[in-house]
Structure formats: structure tokens, C-alpha cells
Design a protein around this motif. Sequence first.
Motif, mmCIF file in Angstrom:
data_model
loop_
_atom_site.group_PDB
_atom_site.id
_atom_site.type_symbol
_atom_site.label_atom_id
_atom_site.label_comp_id
_atom_site.label_asym_id
_atom_site.label_seq_id
_atom_site.Cartn_x
_atom_site.Cartn_y
_atom_site.Cartn_z
ATOM 1 N N ILE A 83 0.870 -1.165 -0.011
ATOM 2 C CA ILE A 83 -0.052 -0.113 0.042
ATOM 3 C C ILE A 83 0.807 1.143 -0.120
ATOM 4 O O ILE A 83 1.748 1.175 0.764
ATOM 5 N N THR A 84 0.291 2.097 -0.662
ATOM 6 C CA THR A 84 1.264 3.491 -0.848
ATOM 7 C C THR A 84 0.797 4.487 -0.285
ATOM 8 O O THR A 84 -0.656 4.655 -0.183
ATOM 9 N N SER A 85 1.307 5.473 -0.031
ATOM 10 C CA SER A 85 0.906 6.938 0.592
ATOM 11 C C SER A 85 -0.195 7.435 0.147
ATOM 12 O O SER A 85 -1.323 7.947 0.594
ATOM 13 N N LEU A 118 4.989 9.484 -13.420
ATOM 14 C CA LEU A 118 5.512 8.341 -14.097
ATOM 15 C C LEU A 118 5.091 7.227 -12.878
ATOM 16 O O LEU A 118 5.214 7.407 -11.740
ATOM 17 N N GLY A 119 4.384 6.195 -13.555
ATOM 18 C CA GLY A 119 4.037 5.039 -12.804
ATOM 19 C C GLY A 119 2.884 5.566 -11.959
ATOM 20 O O GLY A 119 3.100 5.326 -10.602
ATOM 21 N N PRO A 120 1.688 5.846 -12.211
ATOM 22 C CA PRO A 120 0.651 6.316 -11.553
ATOM 23 C C PRO A 120 -0.256 5.325 -10.845
ATOM 24 O O PRO A 120 -1.179 5.749 -10.085
ATOM 25 N N GLY A 121 0.098 4.094 -10.868
ATOM 26 C CA GLY A 121 -0.652 3.083 -10.033
ATOM 27 C C GLY A 121 -2.214 3.180 -10.419
ATOM 28 O O GLY A 121 -2.664 2.979 -11.440
ATOM 29 N N ARG A 122 -3.039 3.516 -9.589
ATOM 30 C CA ARG A 122 -4.489 3.371 -9.580
ATOM 31 C C ARG A 122 -4.794 4.869 -9.901
ATOM 32 O O ARG A 122 -6.113 5.095 -9.930
ATOM 33 N N VAL A 150 3.094 8.278 -17.644
ATOM 34 C CA VAL A 150 3.792 7.266 -18.159
ATOM 35 C C VAL A 150 3.353 5.847 -17.559
ATOM 36 O O VAL A 150 3.818 5.972 -16.281
ATOM 37 N N GLU A 151 2.949 4.927 -18.108
ATOM 38 C CA GLU A 151 2.575 3.695 -17.527
ATOM 39 C C GLU A 151 2.527 2.507 -18.589
ATOM 40 O O GLU A 151 2.245 2.560 -19.683
ATOM 41 N N VAL A 152 3.453 1.584 -17.990
ATOM 42 C CA VAL A 152 3.844 0.390 -18.698
ATOM 43 C C VAL A 152 2.444 -0.477 -18.670
ATOM 44 O O VAL A 152 2.531 -1.398 -19.646
ATOM 45 N N SER A 153 1.678 -0.337 -17.718
ATOM 46 C CA SER A 153 0.740 -1.676 -17.504
ATOM 47 C C SER A 153 -0.674 -1.145 -18.366
ATOM 48 O O SER A 153 -1.204 -0.348 -17.801
ATOM 49 N N ALA A 208 7.204 11.272 -9.402
ATOM 50 C CA ALA A 208 7.417 9.856 -9.409
ATOM 51 C C ALA A 208 7.582 9.270 -7.899
ATOM 52 O O ALA A 208 8.086 9.550 -7.225
ATOM 53 N N HIS A 209 6.127 8.592 -7.792
ATOM 54 C CA HIS A 209 6.141 8.268 -6.151
ATOM 55 C C HIS A 209 6.093 6.818 -6.314
ATOM 56 O O HIS A 209 5.267 5.950 -7.109
ATOM 57 N N GLU A 210 7.037 6.070 -5.799
ATOM 58 C CA GLU A 210 7.207 4.573 -5.736
ATOM 59 C C GLU A 210 7.442 4.034 -7.267
ATOM 60 O O GLU A 210 6.797 3.010 -7.419
HETATM 61 N N1 SAH Z 1 2.775 5.635 -8.094
HETATM 62 C C1 SAH Z 1 1.838 4.668 -7.585
HETATM 63 C C2 SAH Z 1 2.148 3.285 -7.944
HETATM 64 C C3 SAH Z 1 3.264 2.578 -7.505
HETATM 65 S S1 SAH Z 1 3.702 1.100 -8.215
HETATM 66 C C4 SAH Z 1 1.743 4.647 -6.133
HETATM 67 O O1 SAH Z 1 2.385 5.204 -5.335
HETATM 68 O O2 SAH Z 1 0.476 4.339 -5.531
HETATM 69 C C5 SAH Z 1 4.693 1.420 -9.780
HETATM 70 C C6 SAH Z 1 4.004 1.833 -10.773
HETATM 71 O O3 SAH Z 1 5.037 2.102 -11.763
HETATM 72 C C7 SAH Z 1 2.841 1.086 -11.617
HETATM 73 O O4 SAH Z 1 1.996 1.998 -12.117
HETATM 74 C C8 SAH Z 1 3.780 0.338 -12.671
HETATM 75 O O5 SAH Z 1 2.975 -0.212 -13.525
HETATM 76 C C9 SAH Z 1 4.612 1.566 -13.101
HETATM 77 N N2 SAH Z 1 5.709 1.058 -13.703
HETATM 78 C C10 SAH Z 1 6.935 0.150 -13.425
HETATM 79 N N3 SAH Z 1 7.809 0.089 -14.170
HETATM 80 C C11 SAH Z 1 7.672 1.000 -15.115
HETATM 81 C C12 SAH Z 1 8.075 1.319 -16.460
HETATM 82 N N4 SAH Z 1 9.550 0.900 -16.681
HETATM 83 N N5 SAH Z 1 7.672 2.214 -17.101
HETATM 84 C C13 SAH Z 1 6.452 2.790 -16.840
HETATM 85 N N6 SAH Z 1 5.922 2.633 -15.542
HETATM 86 C C14 SAH Z 1 6.204 1.622 -14.862
#
Ligand code: SAH
Length: 432
Positions: A83-85, A118-122, A150-153, A208-210
Motif C-alpha cells: 500500500i502506498t501513501s 511516472l507510474g501512476p498506479g491506480r 507514463v504507464e507500462v501496464s 514519481a512516487h514509488e
Molecule cells: N505511484 C503509484 C504506483 C506505484 S507502483 C503509487 O504510489 O501508488 C509502480 C508504478 O509504476 C505502477 O503504475 C507500474 O505499472 C509503473 N511502472 C513500473 N515500471 C514501469 C516502467 N518501466 N515504465 C512505466 N511505468 C512503470
Amino acid sequence: MRTLLWLKRLMPEVRWTMWQNRFCSDSSIQRLESNSSIRKHLISKITATGPISVAEYMREALTNPVAGYYVKNDMLGAGGDFITSPEISQIFGELLGVWCVSEWMAAGKSNMFQLVELGPGRGSLASDILRVFSQLKTVLGETDISVHLVEVSPKLSQFQAECLTGDNTQPSDGDQPVYRSGTTRTGLPIYWYRRIEDIPRGFSVFLAHEFFDAIPIHKFQRTEKGWREVMVDIDPESPDKLRFVVSHSPTLASSILIQKDENRQHVEVCPEGGVIVQKLANRIAEDGGAALIVDYGHDGTKTDTFRGFKGHQLHNVLDAPGMADLTADVDFSYLRKMTGTEVTCLGPITQRSFLKNMGIDSRLQVLLRNCPDPSTRAQLVHSYDMLINPDKMGHRFQFFSVLNRGRLAQYRGMQKNTAPLPVAGFAELDIQ
Ligand code: SAH
């Protein structure tokens, strides 16, 4: 402090997002129950060409386009692996929203403003930030604001689209740099990319959070013969299992990634993270803007931090690749080095200090005052404690910022009594 004035302006208007909404696990989330495809793929690869680097292992496990952990799962929240902040409390995103506006103002109120995550999760962090932008409409005026993720998933991008736009998005055809676009609930254009370089140029605040902790690392061990790379190999005792081995001879990575003055016995280096931060720094230097990187990490002191998490428990990193989160602490000293000389870096400082400097205590008091329900009040206090308690997330998480050099050059050059306030959140400036 100016930040606190903005918070006061925000206070009556921002609603308390129900704690429960953040924690409900979506029944449509399909957890992969018995996925051994990545392990099989890696075992055939190692059989054919020999041991692979930890970075290659991590990349396959996390972002393999067919069965990677991030590609297939929703891992966030109570039903996930961690779980993240931003998932814990709306206050976190609100304070970061104030920070973004503060940096946009301090940089001269550019008439275009790209919020990049970068990597916005949910999508919770961006959602809380966009609510702050709406509340600060009068401050932001006619600024041309857009949102870039920017999201890879593909799976998480769907969650983000639902959260931020109510599914008001269109997927793009084929392999376009923008693979999804739409309009946010607050009426702003929003775009999804796989790579940072595809984001349009222009004044941007990057968050960029986590994110950096999920970028693949190489591991190195000091030996009598010099630095050697730690690799992943098949366990000879059990051919369907993997194990770590130390390479007999130097690899390209061990030859180029270890600093000459390195004095640790074991080192983790994240060159891909270095390249990403370099790209952010180049853009900030040329187009203006700032980056805020939040993660657990250290300043070049830790050694073995590569970990797996599954169901909120530690998990052996080599078991069931693709089924567990893999993560390594971010080395902020390395990121700082990689930003070069054209930008200024602040931090890392602890999450506790940053959030306190941003006025988390006042924000909590206002939410408590506006909230009559005792159980919601208790949740508010609990989530506040999770965020700032030094034994919880308060000291483990660090805030690090990359700024255009002009931002603090101006501050340094002015008379003390007329100088603009230092960067919000970073009370004690640690200027590069
Ligand atoms: N920032 C969010 C999610 C953290 S989990 C939070 O703190 O709640 C990591 C996130 O980064 C996920 O969205 C995952 O799909 C994305 N991610 C991981 N590796 C990546 C990459 N190489 N390029 C783009 N997104 C990536």
C-alpha cells in the motif's frame, strides 16, 4: 509560509474522500493464481545462453509484456501486495498538488503547464492533485494545463482512466506514442505513454512516487579478484528453481557501473533509473519545470536492499517471478550524480519533514473539524500517523527534487529580505 495560505484557501472546499473507497478491492481484478510462464521462459533462456543479470531478471518479472507483474496485476491496496501513501490518505496528494502549483508560480507562471506522473498506479495521487488544481482555478487562471501519464501496464492504465476521467478516454490505434487519451473529470486533456521521451516538450512538473524502486537494478559483490556481478542461474540441485551466483569474470556492467571511490562490499546500481533522471534533468534545464521523486531509499550508503513482496509479506525474490512485487531502495546519491550540472537537486529529506513543512498538521485539523463521523475521524488520524510516524512511513520515505538552476540562482542572488521563499516542502536546503 505561502503554502499555508493556499491550504487555508483550499480548506473549506475540498471534500474528504471516503477511506473505504481507497481500500475496496475491485472484484474484476484477476490475480494470476498459477503463473509459472516467466519462470519457464527464464529457465529456457538461462539454459540456452547462461546466467542472466539481476536487472534482466527484474525487468522480465515486472514488465514482461505478456505476464509481467505490473502488466497483469493490480497490486495496490489492502487486497494487493503493498500500500502506498497516496492510497492511504487524500492529504498526501493534496499537499503534492500545492507543491506543483507552488513550483509553477515560483518559476514565473508559464502559460502552459504539463503535469507528468511516472507510474501512476491506480491514479489516486493524480486525482487528488487535480482536485487541488480545480480549487486553485483562480490562481492558475487561463493556463493551458494538461496531464501526461507514463504507464507500462495496460491494466493499471484502465484503472487510471476510470479514476481520472470516469472512462472518458479513447485508445489509440497500433503502436502510437500516445496509447490512450481523453478528458479528466475536471476538464483537462490527459494522455498515456509508455516512454518519457514521447511526452511533448514544455514546462512540466514531473512526479514519481514509488516508481524508481521498480526500475531494474544490477547487483555487484566485491571479491578478492575485484568487483563481480551477481547473476541469476538455475539451481543445479533443483532444475526448476533459480539461485544467485557470482560471475567468475567481470561483466560489461561490473566494468562500467562501479564508482572508483566505492567503499561498500556489495552495491546495487540502477542505470535505467539514471537514464530516466537524466532525461528529466535535460527537460527541466531546457524547458523549465521541476521533478519530485518520492521513494524509500538512501544516499549511497545501503548495500543489499533487493526485496520481494506478496500479500503484504516479504517474499523470496527468486520464487514465482511475475507473481510478486520486486523492489530495491533508490540510491539518491546516484540519481543526483546522473542529473548533471545544469539543474539543482534538493534532498533527500524525510517524508515526515516534507509533509510537516507543507502544512500537514493544519490540513488534518481542518478535515477533522469538517468531519462529524467518529470512525472517519479515527481513520483520518490513523492515516496521518501512517504517513508521518518515523517508525512507519515518516522516515522510510524520502523526498528528492530536481529544479531548473534558475529557480535557486534567483534566490541566491537577491537581498535576504526580498528573496523569494525557499522551495516549499524543503525547509533545510541541501543545494548541489
Ligand atoms: N505511484 C503509484 C504506483 C506505484 S507502483 C503509487 O504510489 O501508488 C509502480 C508504478 O509504476 C505502477 O503504475 C507500474 O505499472 C509503473 N511502472 C513500473 N515500471 C514501469 C516502467 N518501466 N515504465 C512505466 N511505468 C512503470
